[in-house]
Every structure is written in structure tokens, then in C-alpha cells.
Write an enzyme that holds these catalytic residues in place. Structure first.
Site, PDB file in Angstrom:
ATOM      1  N   ASP A 247       0.824  -1.212   0.000  1.00  0.00           N
ATOM      2  CA  ASP A 247       0.000   0.000   0.000  1.00  0.00           C
ATOM      3  C   ASP A 247       0.852   1.253   0.000  1.00  0.00           C
ATOM      4  O   ASP A 247       2.030   1.202   0.334  1.00  0.00           O
ATOM      5  CB  ASP A 247      -0.762   0.065   1.327  1.00  0.00           C
ATOM      6  CG  ASP A 247      -2.068  -0.652   1.250  1.00  0.00           C
ATOM      7  OD1 ASP A 247      -2.773  -0.590   2.250  1.00  0.00           O
ATOM      8  OD2 ASP A 247      -2.387  -1.237   0.202  1.00  0.00           O
ATOM      9  N   LYS A 269      -3.747   2.887  -2.584  1.00  0.00           N
ATOM     10  CA  LYS A 269      -4.919   3.704  -2.901  1.00  0.00           C
ATOM     11  C   LYS A 269      -4.707   5.095  -2.336  1.00  0.00           C
ATOM     12  O   LYS A 269      -4.111   5.265  -1.291  1.00  0.00           O
ATOM     13  CB  LYS A 269      -6.169   3.134  -2.236  1.00  0.00           C
ATOM     14  CG  LYS A 269      -6.409   1.718  -2.535  1.00  0.00           C
ATOM     15  CD  LYS A 269      -7.652   1.266  -1.793  1.00  0.00           C
ATOM     16  CE  LYS A 269      -7.646  -0.225  -1.604  1.00  0.00           C
ATOM     17  NZ  LYS A 269      -7.040  -0.678  -0.398  1.00  0.00           N
ATOM     18  N   MET A 382      -8.342   8.852   8.712  1.00  0.00           N
ATOM     19  CA  MET A 382      -8.785   9.428   7.429  1.00  0.00           C
ATOM     20  C   MET A 382      -9.706  10.631   7.651  1.00  0.00           C
ATOM     21  O   MET A 382     -10.708  10.783   6.967  1.00  0.00           O
ATOM     22  CB  MET A 382      -9.514   8.368   6.585  1.00  0.00           C
ATOM     23  CG  MET A 382      -8.612   7.210   6.190  1.00  0.00           C
ATOM     24  SD  MET A 382      -9.488   5.881   5.369  1.00  0.00           S
ATOM     25  CE  MET A 382     -10.086   4.914   6.745  1.00  0.00           C
TER      26      MET A 382
HETATM   27  N1  SAH Z   1      -4.942  -0.068   8.823  1.00  0.00           N
HETATM   28  C1  SAH Z   1      -4.379   1.206   9.181  1.00  0.00           C
HETATM   29  C2  SAH Z   1      -5.306   2.365   8.890  1.00  0.00           C
HETATM   30  C3  SAH Z   1      -5.584   2.566   7.450  1.00  0.00           C
HETATM   31  S1  SAH Z   1      -6.628   3.940   7.170  1.00  0.00           S
HETATM   32  C4  SAH Z   1      -4.009   1.180  10.667  1.00  0.00           C
HETATM   33  O1  SAH Z   1      -4.370   0.241  11.390  1.00  0.00           O
HETATM   34  O2  SAH Z   1      -3.312   2.098  11.098  1.00  0.00           O
HETATM   35  C5  SAH Z   1      -5.485   5.197   6.792  1.00  0.00           C
HETATM   36  C6  SAH Z   1      -5.452   6.257   7.876  1.00  0.00           C
HETATM   37  O3  SAH Z   1      -4.706   5.799   8.979  1.00  0.00           O
HETATM   38  C7  SAH Z   1      -4.776   7.528   7.468  1.00  0.00           C
HETATM   39  O4  SAH Z   1      -5.661   8.378   6.769  1.00  0.00           O
HETATM   40  C8  SAH Z   1      -4.409   8.123   8.807  1.00  0.00           C
HETATM   41  O5  SAH Z   1      -5.527   8.720   9.429  1.00  0.00           O
HETATM   42  C9  SAH Z   1      -4.067   6.889   9.602  1.00  0.00           C
HETATM   43  N2  SAH Z   1      -2.616   6.630   9.601  1.00  0.00           N
HETATM   44  C10 SAH Z   1      -1.996   5.511   9.192  1.00  0.00           C
HETATM   45  N3  SAH Z   1      -0.661   5.604   9.373  1.00  0.00           N
HETATM   46  C11 SAH Z   1      -0.458   6.817   9.932  1.00  0.00           C
HETATM   47  C12 SAH Z   1       0.718   7.510  10.371  1.00  0.00           C
HETATM   48  N4  SAH Z   1       1.931   6.969  10.286  1.00  0.00           N
HETATM   49  N5  SAH Z   1       0.573   8.737  10.910  1.00  0.00           N
HETATM   50  C13 SAH Z   1      -0.654   9.299  11.006  1.00  0.00           C
HETATM   51  N6  SAH Z   1      -1.778   8.687  10.615  1.00  0.00           N
HETATM   52  C14 SAH Z   1      -1.694   7.462  10.093  1.00  0.00           C
END
Ligand code: SAH
Length: 465
Positions: A247, A269, A382
Site C-alpha cells: 500500500d 490507494k 482518514m
Molecule cells: N490499517 C491502518 C489504517 C488505514 S486507514 C491502521 O491500522 O493504522 C489510513 C489512515 O490511517 C490515514 O488516513 C491516517 O488517518 C491513519 N494513519 C496511518 N498511518 C499513519 C501515520 N503513520 N501517521 C498518522 N496517521 C496514520
């Protein structure tokens, strides 16, 4: 080589321990697990020794006497009297009985190594008795490299030795066979605790050959960005991949840790565009596994938290493709920790909810009255685009406009930035900055702890706003 390494069979062997303190206890624990019959000579036993092993040892309740060494296979001295220890050593060596005086290499005829126990696999480390701290540090490193279930794999290989010999008379063929097993998904089944399936596949491979099998799909949570937050299992599987589908959220540093010669396919995406539609990703995973490939599907954070992990494994399950899911540290957990914001705290928040702020037709469709609770932390994934709407709805539903809010941009990476404010000013405040995805939003009074706790952040040059 200063010492000649051997492993000694102590099953049902009479062993003598002179001394009954905590040092003796440590050695007794190991010797008992190797099946020894232990006699302890000591005027008193320490409480822990008595409680833990009192009923498994023979205790002679007095000081050591010269005749005591007779009839033992192995002798250890761990008293706090140097003269007793020296005496035990001298008598044992005269009688040709191997003797160890704990922490006194000069009085030993054998020394005990530092060990990593994955029975029946046993790894021993020795520094010749001279640098036990170094041995312990090396041991910690090796412990981290060898999966806890390694012994289960070794047991199975031992069990199937005979059957393989009958099916494959040539020794070179057998070696190649075991090489493939050890480096492939059968080994992985044992290591992940799935011994029954591992057994079935091993038996099957002996009959039909190790190549006639499906590939596997490993859906792996890669954590929020810092490669140090990967799990051992994630790393192990990443290093066995034939193909990696990843991803946008998976950082280059993490991708670097996948097997060098694996094919890498970007399927990331963005909010509006999709590099590969979800249905195509699902199908691709099935197709690659059917070609016999080991496929790693790397996802940011945890696959089951706003990660569509559930959708991706549905088709795998329907198509009978074997798969494993490896949990990862989700953004909420990683970002909050690295920003010094505890998600729960007895004085601030008794609950914590994770929601998605993904825009649907220009609105964010959430249960606002449930979220507008002052004793709770709300984490929004998000949510960057919908931020003004989110702040407005939460205040409208009763959350004080002074409620603290934090935006964590690129959390846990060396580029992490933390922006803090309150509900009513955050939407205007962030206009000055060009905040980029991925950004996580945390709302609740725990955010007020950020100032005092953020020095825990391992990224030294954290930017604060
Ligand atoms: N499966 C992932 C989330 C995917 S949705 C998890 O468990 O973390 C994607 C969202 O996750 C982004 O829009 C943001 O809000 C958050 N996100 C993921 N990695 C991040 C990071 N390193 N710093 C800040 N927000 C993060």
C-alpha cells in the site's frame, strides 16, 4: 578453543548440588528440566527453592562433608563459602566427577553455557566463563531471532525422518526436501503454532513432493511507519516472500526488509483514486497463490483496522487458498505513543473509540452524540479533509469547544509532526500549515498530556506546533 562443548544426558542421573540459595535454585531449575535426580546438601534451603522444587529434590539438611561426593554423575557447588566451594571442587576432581563451582571458572572442570531453549533445539553460548554479560547479551539477540515454536518444527522433522527415508532413499534428495520444508510454508505452519496442519502438509509432501502445493497469502500489518514496530512474525514472513503487494502507507524502509529478490507490486490507494480496484487486488492474491507463490500482502498499521483486511481474505477463504493474518500496530496506538498522548488515562478518559472520517458525499456520517462524550478519547482515521465538519458536529452535540485536539502527521516516522489546539480553533489553525496524509486525529482531554509526556518520543527532533 579453550573448552570442548558437549551436551550431557542427565535423565535419571544422580546429581549433587552443594548449597541451597538463589544461585543453586537457578541451576536446579535447569537440571530438573533435563531430567536429573537432584540431591541438595545445605543446612537450609531458601524459601523460593523450597516452594518451587521442595518436593522434587532430596534435601540433606546439614553442611557438606567430604564423603558426600560419592555416587554422583555431576556435582555443582553454589555455597557462599569459598572454602567449601574449593573443597567440593578438589574432592570431585580427585574422584573424576565433573564439577562446576558457580562463577568460579578456576574451580570448574566444566562450565555451563548461556542457553536458548527451543527443545529439542538447544543453542548454547560460552565465553569460556570469562564474560557472562556478553553471553547474555548475545543470547538476547539470538532469542529474538529464533521463533518460540522452533522446537515444534524440530520435533516434526524428527518424527518424519523414518518415513522420508523410506520414501526417498537418496540422501541428497532428502536434504533438498528438508531445505525446502525449512524455508517454506510448512515450517511456517509449525512456527505459527498450527502444528496439526503442518503435520498434514508434511505427510502429504512426503508422498507427492514438496512442490505440488499451493502458495500462501500472508496478510501482514506493517505498523504505522517506524520499521522497529514490525512484529517478529511479520519480518520472518516478509523475508520468505516471492511477491509483495503493498500500500501507499507502507514506508520504503519497511519495504526494504522484504526478501531482496521478491517481486514488488504497488496496489496503493489514495483518497479519490485507486491504483488497483479492491476486487482486482483480491483476485490477484488468489491467482498468485495458485501459481505456487508465497504472497505477502503488506498493509499499513493493522490489517483489520480500517484496512479492508476482512474483504481481502474473503475471496482467499472461498477459493481455498491458505492464508495467515499478522496483526500490526495500528496508527492510533503508534501515533499516540510517539506523541506522548495516552489513549486512556484514569483522570481523563475511560474509553477510546476509533472511527473513520472518510468523506461520503461531502459529509462525515458518524454517530455524533455517542462521540461527544467528555470522558472518552476519539481517534479519527482518514479525517483530515472532514476536520472542520467533525469539529463543528462534536461541539454541536455537546462537546465543549475547548476540548483539546491533536493532529499527528506521519506518526512514528522521523518526519512526525504533532499539531495541537482545541475544537473551535483547529480548523483555522491548520490552514497555516500544509498538513499531509497520513494524519491521525485524536480528540479528548488526554491530548493535554502531550506537552508533559512527549519527551518519550524516540524521534529526537520532533516538531511541535
Ligand atoms: N490499517 C491502518 C489504517 C488505514 S486507514 C491502521 O491500522 O493504522 C489510513 C489512515 O490511517 C490515514 O488516513 C491516517 O488517518 C491513519 N494513519 C496511518 N498511518 C499513519 C501515520 N503513520 N501517521 C498518522 N496517521 C496514520
Amino acid at each position: 578453543m579453550q573448552n570442548y562443548p558437549i551436551f550431557i544426558d542427565l535423565q535419571d542421573q544422580a546429581c549433587l548440588m552443594v548449597g541451597g540459595g538463589p544461585v543453586a535454585l537457578r541451576k536446579i531449575r535447569l537440571m530438573l528440566s533435563a531430567g536429573a535426580n537432584i540431591t541438595v546438601i545445605a543446612p537450609i534451603l531458601c524459601d523460593d527453592l523450597l516452594q518451587e522444587f521442595g518436593e522434587y529434590i532430596t534435601h540433606i539438611k546439614r553442611a557438606f562433608e567430604d564423603g558426600d561426593i560419592q555416587g554422583f554423575r555431576l556435582i555443582t557447588a553454589a555455597t557462599n563459602s569459598p572454602s567449601v566451594n574449593a573443597r567440593v571442587s578438589k574432592l570431585a576432581q580427585q574422584a573424576n566427577i565433573p564439577v562446576n563451582v558457580v562463577d568460579e571458572p578456576a574451580l570448574c572442570s566444566f562450565i555451563t553455557p548461556s542457553i536458548i531453549d527451543r527443545s529439542p533445539v538447544l543453542i548454547a553460548i560460552s565465553t569460556g566463563g570469562g564474560a557472562p554479560v556478553l553471553a547474555r547479551s548475545l543470547r538476547a539477540k539470538i532469542e529474538a531471532l529464533i521463533p518460540a515454536n522452533y522446537g515444534k518444527l524440530a520435533d516434526a522433522m524428527k518424527r518424519y525422518r523414518g518415513a522420508l527415508k523410506a520414501a526417498m532413499p537418496d540422501e541428497r534428495d532428502r536434504r533438498l526436501f528438508w531445505d525446502k520444508v525449512v524455508q517454506g510454508p510448512i515450517a511456517e505452519l509449525f512456527l505459527s503454532g498450527n502444528s496439526q496442519q503442518g503435520d498434514e502438509q508434511l505427510a502429504n509432501s512426503i508422498n507427492v513432493g514438496v512442490d505440488n502445493r499451493l502458495g500462501e497469502v500472508w496478510l501482514i500489518g506493517a505498523g504505522p511507519g517506524d520499521p522497529d514496530l514490525l512484529t517478529f512474525r511479520a519480518l520472518r514472513l516478509m523475508q520468505q516472500a516471492d511477491v509483495v503487494l503493498y500500500d501507499r502507507l507502507v514506508s520504503p524502509a519497511i519495504l526494504e526488509l522484504t526478501r531482496r529478490d521478491a517481486d514488488r507490486i504497488y496496489v496503493g490507494k489514495r483518497r479519490a483514486e485507486h491504483a488497483l480496484p479492491q476486487g482486482d487486488i483480491n483476485q490477484r492474491l488468489v491467482d498468485l497463490a495458485n501459481e505456487g507463490k508465497n504472497v505477502v500482502r503488506l498493509k499499513g498499521g493493522d490489517p483489520f483496522i480500517f484496512g479492508r483486511g476482512g474483504e481481502e481474505i474473503e475471496l482467499l477463504a472461498e477459493s481455498g487458498v491458505p492464508f495467515q493474518i499478522v496483526p500490526g500496530i495500528t496508527a492510533a496506538s503508534g501515533c499516540a505513543t510517539y506523541a506522548g498522548i495516552p489513549l486512556t488515562h484514569r483522570d481523563h478518559a475511560q474509553s477510546c473509540v476509533f472511527v473513520t472520517g472518510h468523506l461520503k458525499d461531502g459529509t462525515v456520517d458518524l454517530n455524533w452524540s455517542m462521540l461527544a462524550n467528555p470522558n472518552q478519547t476519539v481517534v479519527i482515521y482518514m479525517g483530515l479533509l472532514g476536520l472542520p465538519h467533525i469539529c463543528q458536529q462534536l461541539t454541536k452535540h455537546g462537546l465543549p469547544s475547548s476540548t483539546p485536539i491533536a493532529l499527528i502527521e506521519q506518526g512514528t516516522t522521523e518526519n512526525q509532526s504533532v499539531y495541537t489546539g482545541v475544537l473551535c480553533d483547529m480548523p483555522t489553525k491548520i490552514k497555516e500549515y500544509s498538513i499531509k496524509a497520513p494524519t491521525l486525529i485524536i480528540i479528548g482531554s488526554v491530548v493535554s498530556l502531550h506537552e508533559s509526556l512527549s519527551w518519550f518520543n524516540p524521534n529526537k527532533e520532533q516538531k511541535r506546533h
